[in-house]
Design a protein around this motif. Sequence first.
Motif, PDB file in Angstrom:
ATOM      1  N   ILE A   1      77.661  20.813  16.279  1.00 20.66           N
ATOM      2  CA  ILE A   1      76.520  19.939  16.613  1.00 20.66           C
ATOM      3  C   ILE A   1      76.163  19.031  15.444  1.00 20.66           C
ATOM      4  O   ILE A   1      75.780  17.874  15.623  1.00 20.66           O
ATOM      5  CB  ILE A   1      75.303  20.780  17.076  1.00 20.66           C
ATOM      6  CG1 ILE A   1      74.199  19.886  17.633  1.00 20.66           C
ATOM      7  CG2 ILE A   1      74.737  21.639  15.943  1.00 20.66           C
ATOM      8  CD1 ILE A   1      74.548  19.177  18.886  1.00 20.66           C
ATOM      9  N   GLU A   2      76.326  19.535  14.197  1.00 22.26           N
ATOM     10  CA  GLU A   2      76.048  18.707  13.031  1.00 22.26           C
ATOM     11  C   GLU A   2      77.051  17.545  12.941  1.00 22.26           C
ATOM     12  O   GLU A   2      76.678  16.422  12.561  1.00 22.26           O
ATOM     13  CB  GLU A   2      76.092  19.544  11.752  1.00 22.26           C
ATOM     14  CG  GLU A   2      74.878  20.463  11.592  1.00 22.26           C
ATOM     15  CD  GLU A   2      74.947  21.318  10.344  1.00 22.26           C
ATOM     16  OE1 GLU A   2      75.869  21.100   9.535  1.00 22.26           O
ATOM     17  OE2 GLU A   2      74.073  22.182  10.179  1.00 22.26           O
ATOM     18  N   LEU A   3      78.298  17.825  13.305  1.00 24.27           N
ATOM     19  CA  LEU A   3      79.310  16.768  13.322  1.00 24.27           C
ATOM     20  C   LEU A   3      78.960  15.711  14.366  1.00 24.27           C
ATOM     21  O   LEU A   3      79.054  14.504  14.108  1.00 24.27           O
ATOM     22  CB  LEU A   3      80.675  17.382  13.625  1.00 24.27           C
ATOM     23  CG  LEU A   3      81.894  16.470  13.420  1.00 24.27           C
ATOM     24  CD1 LEU A   3      82.084  16.171  11.942  1.00 24.27           C
ATOM     25  CD2 LEU A   3      83.132  17.115  14.012  1.00 24.27           C
ATOM     26  N   ILE A   4      78.513  16.166  15.527  1.00 30.64           N
ATOM     27  CA  ILE A   4      78.168  15.242  16.618  1.00 30.64           C
ATOM     28  C   ILE A   4      76.997  14.355  16.214  1.00 30.64           C
ATOM     29  O   ILE A   4      77.039  13.132  16.371  1.00 30.64           O
ATOM     30  CB  ILE A   4      77.858  16.022  17.917  1.00 30.64           C
ATOM     31  CG1 ILE A   4      79.135  16.655  18.468  1.00 30.64           C
ATOM     32  CG2 ILE A   4      77.217  15.107  18.967  1.00 30.64           C
ATOM     33  CD1 ILE A   4      78.895  17.641  19.583  1.00 30.64           C
ATOM     34  N   TRP A   5      75.906  14.969  15.684  1.00 29.98           N
ATOM     35  CA  TRP A   5      74.737  14.136  15.398  1.00 29.98           C
ATOM     36  C   TRP A   5      74.863  13.352  14.083  1.00 29.98           C
ATOM     37  O   TRP A   5      73.964  12.617  13.704  1.00 29.98           O
ATOM     38  CB  TRP A   5      73.440  14.918  15.476  1.00 29.98           C
ATOM     39  CG  TRP A   5      73.127  15.950  14.414  1.00 29.98           C
ATOM     40  CD1 TRP A   5      73.319  15.861  13.084  1.00 29.98           C
ATOM     41  CD2 TRP A   5      72.495  17.214  14.645  1.00 29.98           C
ATOM     42  NE1 TRP A   5      72.873  16.984  12.457  1.00 29.98           N
ATOM     43  CE2 TRP A   5      72.350  17.843  13.386  1.00 29.98           C
ATOM     44  CE3 TRP A   5      72.033  17.892  15.767  1.00 29.98           C
ATOM     45  CZ2 TRP A   5      71.782  19.101  13.237  1.00 29.98           C
ATOM     46  CZ3 TRP A   5      71.455  19.140  15.613  1.00 29.98           C
ATOM     47  CH2 TRP A   5      71.334  19.728  14.359  1.00 29.98           C
ATOM     48  N   THR A   6      75.998  13.483  13.399  1.00 29.06           N
ATOM     49  CA  THR A   6      76.299  12.591  12.276  1.00 29.06           C
ATOM     50  C   THR A   6      77.150  11.402  12.737  1.00 29.06           C
ATOM     51  O   THR A   6      76.903  10.253  12.351  1.00 29.06           O
ATOM     52  CB  THR A   6      77.043  13.353  11.161  1.00 29.06           C
ATOM     53  OG1 THR A   6      76.227  14.452  10.738  1.00 29.06           O
ATOM     54  CG2 THR A   6      77.310  12.441   9.970  1.00 29.06           C
ATOM     55  N   ILE A   7      78.151  11.689  13.570  1.00 32.15           N
ATOM     56  CA  ILE A   7      79.080  10.624  14.011  1.00 32.15           C
ATOM     57  C   ILE A   7      78.449   9.733  15.072  1.00 32.15           C
ATOM     58  O   ILE A   7      78.629   8.507  15.060  1.00 32.15           O
ATOM     59  CB  ILE A   7      80.391  11.260  14.537  1.00 32.15           C
ATOM     60  CG1 ILE A   7      81.152  11.906  13.380  1.00 32.15           C
ATOM     61  CG2 ILE A   7      81.265  10.215  15.239  1.00 32.15           C
ATOM     62  CD1 ILE A   7      82.383  12.651  13.787  1.00 32.15           C
ATOM     63  N   LEU A   8      77.676  10.325  15.987  1.00 32.32           N
ATOM     64  CA  LEU A   8      77.109   9.555  17.102  1.00 32.32           C
ATOM     65  C   LEU A   8      76.224   8.392  16.640  1.00 32.32           C
ATOM     66  O   LEU A   8      76.380   7.262  17.126  1.00 32.32           O
ATOM     67  CB  LEU A   8      76.341  10.490  18.040  1.00 32.32           C
ATOM     68  CG  LEU A   8      76.080   9.965  19.446  1.00 32.32           C
ATOM     69  CD1 LEU A   8      77.389   9.686  20.166  1.00 32.32           C
ATOM     70  CD2 LEU A   8      75.233  10.943  20.253  1.00 32.32           C
ATOM     71  N   PRO A   9      75.286   8.604  15.678  1.00 31.11           N
ATOM     72  CA  PRO A   9      74.491   7.451  15.193  1.00 31.11           C
ATOM     73  C   PRO A   9      75.351   6.364  14.556  1.00 31.11           C
ATOM     74  O   PRO A   9      75.039   5.172  14.684  1.00 31.11           O
ATOM     75  CB  PRO A   9      73.538   8.075  14.162  1.00 31.11           C
ATOM     76  CG  PRO A   9      73.439   9.511  14.558  1.00 31.11           C
ATOM     77  CD  PRO A   9      74.782   9.864  15.105  1.00 31.11           C
ATOM     78  N   ALA A  10      76.432   6.757  13.879  1.00 23.47           N
ATOM     79  CA  ALA A  10      77.321   5.757  13.269  1.00 23.47           C
ATOM     80  C   ALA A  10      77.981   4.893  14.343  1.00 23.47           C
ATOM     81  O   ALA A  10      78.092   3.667  14.204  1.00 23.47           O
ATOM     82  CB  ALA A  10      78.376   6.443  12.411  1.00 23.47           C
TER      83      ALA A  10
END
Length: 223
Positions: free
Chosen positions: A58-67
């Motif tokens: 989930i941390e990977l998702i909410w880091t990449i998604l905003p980018a």
Amino acid sequence: MKNLGTQDANSPLMEQLIFFHDHTLMILTMITVLVGYMMGTVLMNKLTNRYLLEGQTIELIWTILPAIILVFIALPSLRILYLMDEINNPVLTIKSIGHQWYWSYEYSDFSNIEFDSYMKPSNDLEMSDFRLLDVDNRVILPMNSQIRILVTAADVIHSWTIPSLGIKIDATPGRLNQGSILINRPGLLFGQCSEICGANHSFMPIVVESVSANQFINWLKNN
């Protein structure tokens, strides 16, 4: 609804700016709804997990998604930014000079056409005029023509702005800024100085009258 959005577009550039505004607003709305739903869910339920120490997925998702979302905003923004700087073989060049507190105009392609444009006093207004927006000498421009405008100032910093054309050019003493205009319909286009320039900053409006090519040629002959 008119007071909640932008003015109707009178140029292709302003149309693009409105599309970009709507595109960005849609993304912001989706983010707001999603974050609001997640916060509401966290606040309202009583679920607990004593052993949850990390969640790399989930941390990977909410880091990449905003980018990725930022890329979807940045690319159309840069496209419009470069479009605004483009000058495409102008058929006419005009020069606008800001003064305290009026504008003067020069039609650079013609030797004897230059004039000052002052705001009309309230006691000189006709029934069809707009208070604080009408001027004694309008800028006459042909529609469906590429027009280059050069903007400078004689005293302090001003800003030549017409919202419905999507154009705002700073008028700086000792500096010549340029912009491009393409008006796609006839009519009156209103603007104002958009840089605080002294006591009468509110009283130096801009009025562009968009006319057909034939009417523009006739106006040139009469001046």
